[in-house]
Design a protein around this motif. Structure first.
Motif, PDB file in Angstrom:
ATOM      1  N   PRO A  36       0.800  -1.225   0.000  1.00  0.00           N
ATOM      2  CA  PRO A  36       0.000   0.000   0.000  1.00  0.00           C
ATOM      3  C   PRO A  36       0.833   1.277   0.000  1.00  0.00           C
ATOM      4  O   PRO A  36       1.995   1.296   0.421  1.00  0.00           O
ATOM      5  N   SER A  37       0.226   2.345  -0.485  1.00  0.00           N
ATOM      6  CA  SER A  37       0.718   3.709  -0.311  1.00  0.00           C
ATOM      7  C   SER A  37      -0.523   4.556  -0.036  1.00  0.00           C
ATOM      8  O   SER A  37      -1.653   4.099  -0.241  1.00  0.00           O
ATOM      9  N   VAL A  38      -0.319   5.795   0.434  1.00  0.00           N
ATOM     10  CA  VAL A  38      -1.451   6.625   0.858  1.00  0.00           C
ATOM     11  C   VAL A  38      -1.300   8.038   0.313  1.00  0.00           C
ATOM     12  O   VAL A  38      -0.206   8.604   0.329  1.00  0.00           O
ATOM     13  N   MET A  39      -2.421   8.584  -0.145  1.00  0.00           N
ATOM     14  CA  MET A  39      -2.468  10.013  -0.451  1.00  0.00           C
ATOM     15  C   MET A  39      -3.482  10.666   0.477  1.00  0.00           C
ATOM     16  O   MET A  39      -4.608  10.183   0.622  1.00  0.00           O
ATOM     17  N   THR A  40      -3.083  11.771   1.121  1.00  0.00           N
ATOM     18  CA  THR A  40      -3.924  12.453   2.088  1.00  0.00           C
ATOM     19  C   THR A  40      -3.623  13.950   2.050  1.00  0.00           C
ATOM     20  O   THR A  40      -2.859  14.409   1.208  1.00  0.00           O
ATOM     21  N   VAL A  41      -4.228  14.698   2.952  1.00  0.00           N
ATOM     22  CA  VAL A  41      -4.000  16.149   2.991  1.00  0.00           C
ATOM     23  C   VAL A  41      -2.798  16.472   3.881  1.00  0.00           C
ATOM     24  O   VAL A  41      -2.454  15.695   4.774  1.00  0.00           O
ATOM     25  N   GLU A  42      -2.207  17.626   3.622  1.00  0.00           N
ATOM     26  CA  GLU A  42      -1.081  18.053   4.453  1.00  0.00           C
ATOM     27  C   GLU A  42      -1.521  18.256   5.894  1.00  0.00           C
ATOM     28  O   GLU A  42      -0.822  17.900   6.838  1.00  0.00           O
ATOM     29  N   GLU A  43      -2.703  18.852   6.056  1.00  0.00           N
ATOM     30  CA  GLU A  43      -3.199  19.093   7.408  1.00  0.00           C
ATOM     31  C   GLU A  43      -4.718  19.080   7.422  1.00  0.00           C
ATOM     32  O   GLU A  43      -5.366  19.775   6.639  1.00  0.00           O
ATOM     33  N   ASP A  44      -5.266  18.278   8.316  1.00  0.00           N
ATOM     34  CA  ASP A  44      -6.707  18.259   8.546  1.00  0.00           C
ATOM     35  C   ASP A  44      -6.981  19.261   9.661  1.00  0.00           C
ATOM     36  O   ASP A  44      -6.608  19.041  10.815  1.00  0.00           O
ATOM     37  N   LEU A  61       6.114   3.156   4.854  1.00  0.00           N
ATOM     38  CA  LEU A  61       4.928   3.428   4.045  1.00  0.00           C
ATOM     39  C   LEU A  61       5.095   4.758   3.312  1.00  0.00           C
ATOM     40  O   LEU A  61       5.447   5.775   3.917  1.00  0.00           O
ATOM     41  N   GLU A  62       4.820   4.750   2.020  1.00  0.00           N
ATOM     42  CA  GLU A  62       4.885   5.983   1.243  1.00  0.00           C
ATOM     43  C   GLU A  62       3.591   6.761   1.435  1.00  0.00           C
ATOM     44  O   GLU A  62       2.512   6.270   1.111  1.00  0.00           O
ATOM     45  N   VAL A  63       3.707   7.968   1.956  1.00  0.00           N
ATOM     46  CA  VAL A  63       2.551   8.828   2.207  1.00  0.00           C
ATOM     47  C   VAL A  63       2.716  10.117   1.406  1.00  0.00           C
ATOM     48  O   VAL A  63       3.681  10.860   1.600  1.00  0.00           O
ATOM     49  N   ILE A  64       1.797  10.361   0.481  1.00  0.00           N
ATOM     50  CA  ILE A  64       1.821  11.570  -0.335  1.00  0.00           C
ATOM     51  C   ILE A  64       0.845  12.566   0.278  1.00  0.00           C
ATOM     52  O   ILE A  64      -0.348  12.269   0.411  1.00  0.00           O
ATOM     53  N   LYS A  65       1.338  13.740   0.667  1.00  0.00           N
ATOM     54  CA  LYS A  65       0.486  14.752   1.276  1.00  0.00           C
ATOM     55  C   LYS A  65       0.314  15.940   0.335  1.00  0.00           C
ATOM     56  O   LYS A  65       1.282  16.419  -0.244  1.00  0.00           O
ATOM     57  N   THR A  66      -0.937  16.381   0.187  1.00  0.00           N
ATOM     58  CA  THR A  66      -1.241  17.456  -0.751  1.00  0.00           C
ATOM     59  C   THR A  66      -1.897  18.631  -0.034  1.00  0.00           C
ATOM     60  O   THR A  66      -2.427  18.497   1.073  1.00  0.00           O
ATOM     61  N   LYS A  67      -1.898  19.759  -0.701  1.00  0.00           N
ATOM     62  CA  LYS A  67      -2.616  20.920  -0.196  1.00  0.00           C
ATOM     63  C   LYS A  67      -4.121  20.713  -0.355  1.00  0.00           C
ATOM     64  O   LYS A  67      -4.581  19.831  -1.083  1.00  0.00           O
TER      65      LYS A  67
END
Length: 418
Positions: A36-44, A61-67
């Motif tokens: 698995p890998s995850v894409m989520t927000v930079e800050e909730d 775990l690779e976690v991609i954080k976006t604006k």
């Protein structure tokens, strides 16, 4: 090993309850042939933080954080709240607040944010998702909703890259219970229904966490039964390794864990508790999470304020500790398709469970099957529950199918067969 990209708005250190399911799927997936890998927000900026959950995220775990564009920051200004003030979920949609600013904010949220208030994440997530998928292969994309904006992000990326899409429905979409008692315009409903239909139509598989939700969607969208699966919310056995049920002899604690809203108010049950206290029985009510103004008002009106404790948000490990000390555990399904996640954690504790919900046959069936408790309608006084408490002995063998490790194995098998 198949590579699976999870898209989840909520991720540690967010303390949002809905992260526990994807967090545990991701934890166990490598054991069953999925990376698995995850894409989520930079800050909730909405939910409370639970820093202890960061320890459960694999360092590899690779976690991609976006604006993301966060409308709740504007909501704070509009309603006169401080920038750093923590919002209370049950208060943001409470009907007891009659202020003009609150009423306008609700109308905007219900009619302009489609499919939900996280729509501002869509352009950022699609952009980052495209960049990620250009450099790293994914064999499937799993999206966790609500917020159902994640489903739209997943659908878009899967169309661009020709990847199987598996939306997971923790709760319904167009008619989620949060919309109860609020008016949404015909145009809003038309657009929202179109988006929901598009996701279901384009999905390779669709996962629901309750049988009743699956049945409801399959009735609404013909010929989707073949690609619809049920994977229960469940519990993680590792969280209960050191669990030691304790019975507080000095007082009997009735614990409700998690947020509770005005529409989850068992109005007559509070009278039953007050009558017991007046007869000399030592009962105490505890709430964790946010408690709506309507619930607090009922507690006060029934003379229970001195016998009630509002603990607020608790880190998950401390929440489990509160369950240890409880006499019984209270859960309030919002509607027939709702299986609260806390129900499964309650089951694992072995404590007696009192549930309130109108026409929620699935909750009632689980409680009867496991001999864990009883379900009552919201107007019930539920006096017979206390008579039956000694007879509730949870059948641990029947809980194994709710262990998230077993659920993850089933989910991985679904993906490996794509």
């Amino acid at each position: 090993m198949k590579k699976v990209l999870f898209i989840s708005y909520y991720w540690p250190p967010s303390g949002k309850a809905s992260i526990h399911w994807p967090l545990k799927m991701i934890k166990y997936f490598p054991e069953y042939g999925c990376l698995p890998s995850v894409m989520t927000v930079e800050e909730d900026t909405f939910s409370q933080k639970d820093l202890s959950l960061l320890d459960q995220v694999d360092k590899n775990l690779e976690v991609i954080k976006t604006k993301s564009f966060e409308p709740f920051n504007i909501y704070k200004k509009f309603t006169g709240k401080a920038k750093d003030e923590q919002l209370v979920a049950s208060e943001t949609i409470s009907l007891t607040n009659k202020s003009l600013a609150h009423r306008i904010s609700i109308w905007i949220r219900m009619n302009l944010f489609i499919p939900d208030a996280r729509a501002g994440w869509y352009p950022y997530a699609v952009k980052s998702g495209k960049e990620y998928l250009k450099r790293s292969r994914a064999d499937a994309i799993v999206t966790i909703g609500p917020p159902h904006t994640t489903q739209l992000i997943g659908m878009k990326l899967c169309k661009i890259f020709g990847i199987p899409h598996i939306p997971v429905f923790i709760d319904p979409w167009v008619d989620i219970v949060y919309y109860k008692n609020f008016k949404r315009s015909p145009l809003t409903l038309l657009i929202d229904n179109h988006l929901e239909k598009s996701v279901i139509k384009n999905a390779t598989k669709v996962v629901y966490v309750t049988n009743t939700m699956k049945a409801d969607f399959c009735r609404k969208y013909a010929n989707t039964e073949h690609k619809s699966e049920v994977l229960f919310w469940g519990f993680d056995e590792d969280e209960f390794t050191d669990f030691k049920p304790a019975e507080n002899k000095s007082e009997k604690i009735i614990l409700h864990a998690g947020n509770i809203f005005d529409f989850q108010n068992p109005v007559n049950f509070w009278k039953t508790i007050k009558n017991k206290i007046d007869r000399g029985e030592n009962y105490k009510i505890k709430f964790t999470g946010t408690v709506s103004p309507g619930i607090k008002q009922s507690i006060e009106e029934n003379g229970l304020t001195a016998h009630t404790e509002y603990l607020g948000f608790l880190p998950y490990n401390k929440l489990i500790a509160e369950m240890e000390n409880a006499f019984c555990l209270m859960v309030c399904p919002t509607e027939p398709r709702h299986l609260p996640g806390k129900l499964f954690e309650y089951l694992r504790t072995g404590k007696a469970i009192i549930a309130f919900g109108n026409d929620n046959a699935e909750v009632e069936e689980i409680l009867k099957d496991t001999n864990a408790g009883m379900l009552f309608n919201y107007n019930s006084y539920a006096e017979e529950f206390f008579t039956n408490v000694p007879s509730f002995k949870t059948d641990t063998e029947k809980l194994k199918k709710y262990d998230r490790k077993n659920i993850a194995a089933r989910f991985a098998d679904i993906i490996n067969k794509l």
